[in-house]
Write a protein that holds these residues in place. Structure first.
Motif, PDB file in Angstrom:
ATOM      1  N   VAL A 127     -21.264 -30.453  12.423  1.00 32.06           N
ATOM      2  CA  VAL A 127     -22.237 -29.959  11.277  1.00 32.06           C
ATOM      3  C   VAL A 127     -22.656 -28.618  11.358  1.00 32.06           C
ATOM      4  N   GLY A 128     -23.346 -28.237  12.669  1.00 29.21           N
ATOM      5  CA  GLY A 128     -23.925 -26.933  12.574  1.00 29.21           C
ATOM      6  C   GLY A 128     -22.995 -25.839  12.413  1.00 29.21           C
ATOM      7  N   GLY A 129     -21.873 -25.743  12.936  1.00 29.10           N
ATOM      8  CA  GLY A 129     -20.786 -24.714  12.885  1.00 29.10           C
ATOM      9  C   GLY A 129     -20.197 -24.749  11.546  1.00 29.10           C
ATOM     10  N   PHE A 130     -19.725 -25.903  10.863  1.00 34.51           N
ATOM     11  CA  PHE A 130     -19.099 -25.911   9.742  1.00 34.51           C
ATOM     12  C   PHE A 130     -20.208 -25.312   8.513  1.00 34.51           C
ATOM     13  N   TRP A 131     -21.519 -25.714   8.626  1.00 33.35           N
ATOM     14  CA  TRP A 131     -22.353 -25.481   7.486  1.00 33.35           C
ATOM     15  C   TRP A 131     -22.683 -23.919   7.455  1.00 33.35           C
ATOM     16  N   SER A 132     -22.621 -23.519   8.789  1.00 31.35           N
ATOM     17  CA  SER A 132     -23.106 -21.938   8.868  1.00 31.35           C
ATOM     18  C   SER A 132     -21.882 -21.050   8.439  1.00 31.35           C
ATOM     19  N   LEU A 133     -20.699 -21.734   8.758  1.00 25.87           N
ATOM     20  CA  LEU A 133     -19.554 -20.617   8.145  1.00 25.87           C
ATOM     21  C   LEU A 133     -19.402 -21.122   6.524  1.00 25.87           C
ATOM     22  N   ALA A 134     -19.540 -22.210   6.183  1.00 27.41           N
ATOM     23  CA  ALA A 134     -18.956 -22.576   4.908  1.00 27.41           C
ATOM     24  C   ALA A 134     -20.203 -21.824   3.949  1.00 27.41           C
ATOM     25  N   GLY A 135     -21.339 -21.659   4.112  1.00 23.76           N
ATOM     26  CA  GLY A 135     -22.124 -21.129   3.401  1.00 23.76           C
ATOM     27  C   GLY A 135     -21.572 -19.774   2.675  1.00 23.76           C
TER      28      GLY A 135
END
Length: 409
Positions: A127-135
């Motif tokens: 969750v943390g990694g995906f959300w940061s990169l997807a932004g």
């Protein structure tokens, strides 16, 4: 802060059209992934009672299923972004969403609470990694003139999961058991993985984020500090209470079968709140945040002090949903406007605090439920969200100053 002039539209051509279509398909794949991620993180909220009963733990202990991934995501948001700085973003996102699918399927077949917590840990990493990169990935997927809309669609996955993922999972759990709900989200994660592999192009990183940038942005920008503070208060306050909304509603003698329907009402109201806030926040960011804080605090207080039936509880949850549905788009807009020249660093801080606050809220609510009374979570949550009025009320000058500084640059 003045908006940049739109880029001139490229000449129409078959290649341009195909490129735009491929880009939007990739955007939709990322949106589906972030919806699966955030639904996974929040899924236990509506299922704490049956999970706790089946795995022989208290509702307060079962709340660790929300606390653990939130804490892990708060750390992984920055760690994954920095550690994978030179790796193809498509590959990183695919691995993270694959982990989510596998972890949810493991939870569905778990025979002990310890196995579930290990799976929840892995979900937190993703969750943390995906959300940061997807932004910021929309910049790489669609033509420049479509970036704004594509970014809104991707973050719509966060908002939709926040307000609809929990009620949908709760309804599925009510009819087919909590394991069925986890298995369904696991399959959704694997479907998201397939979509990314087939629909996303290779996305090489253009720039890397260093750990040194994070404290610099926080120390030097008062509007970012205000955004992080209001995120802490609102999200912690919300999840102190909302994590345990099922036992709260059952304590009002509302039938088990009605809980899922009431949470669906909350979700529908949340979608409306998202659209309302998206039309207001551009012109009135401070006032929109204050409205959110007052709506959430009022809803929690009403649920604590009134004897409710299904109809009145539904009305309160509509107010609550309107307030919380407005949070992601409003807070993300605040953060991006506060640091237009350091969006990755500011967004990483925001994602970390958002997830840390989910964890702290669930943990604090679990302690309150186990050692005080179930309704105590409503008073604690309402008090924390109300404190946002004080924080944001004195932040007007700082936010304007950041915007003025950005315009000057």
């Amino acid at each position: 802060m003045t908006a940049p002039a739109p880029a001139p539209s490229p000449p129409a051509s078959a290649d341009t059209g195909r490129s735009a279509v491929r880009g939007w398909l990739a955007v939709l794949a990322v949106t589906l992934g972030i919806f699966a991620l955030m639904t996974s993180e929040l899924l236990p909220v509506g299922l704490l009672t049956p999970i706790g009963s089946d795995l022989d733990v208290s509702e307060g202990t079962a709340g660790l299923m929300v606390t653990v991934p939130g804490l892990v995501a708060a750390v992984s948001a920055s760690l994954v972004t920095v550690a994978t700085g030179r790796i193809d973003r498509r590959l990183v996102l695919a691995v993270l969403i694959g982990i989510v699918g596998a972890a949810n399927l493991a939870s569905a077949f778990a025979t002990s609470f310890a196995v579930v917590l290990v799976a929840r840990f892995l979900i937190g990493v993703s969750v943390g990694g995906f959300w940061s990169l997807a932004g910021a990935i929309a910049l790489r997927l669609v033509p420049e003139r479509h970036v704004g809309r594509a970014t809104a669609v991707i973050f719509g996955g966060v908002e939709t999961a926040s307000v609809l993922g929990v009620p949908a999972g709760t309804l599925m759990g009510d009819f087919g058991g909590w394991r069925t709900a986890f298995a369904a989200v696991g399959v959704l994660g694997l479907v998201s993985l397939a979509c990314m592999l087939f629909l996303m192009p290779k996305v090489e990183p253009r720039e890397t984020l260093t750990f040194a940038e994070l404290p610099t942005v926080f120390r030097s920008n008062s509007a970012v500090r205000t955004g992080i503070a209001m995120t802490f208060l609102v999200i912690t306050g919300h999840f102190v209470a909302y994590t345990f909304v099922r036992p709260v509603l059952l304590g009002h003698h509302i039938d088990h079968g009605m809980v899922g329907a009431l949470l669906l009402t909350f979700g529908i109201a949340g979608i409306c709140g998202n659209f309302i806030a998206s039309t207001l926040v551009a012109a009135w960011p401070r006032q929109t945040v204050l409205g959110i804080a007052l709506a959430l605090s009022t809803a929690m207080t009403l649920l604590a002090v009134t004897e409710t039936d299904a109809v009145t509880a539904g009305a309160v949850l509509v107010l609550w949903g309107l307030g919380y549905g407005a949070v992601p788009v409003t807070f993300q807009t605040w953060i991006l406007r506060a640091a237009p020249d350091a969006t990755e660093a500011a967004s990483s801080l925001y994602v970390s605090m958002f997830n840390l606050s989910i964890a702290l809220g669930a943990l604090l609510g679990g302690l309150a439920v186990d050692h005080l009374a179930t309704t105590s979570v409503l008073w604690i949550g309402g008090g924390l969200t109300l404190l946002t009025v004080l924080v944001v009320g004195g932040a007007r000058t700082g936010h304007r100053a950041s915007r003025a500084g950005s315009a000057a640059r």
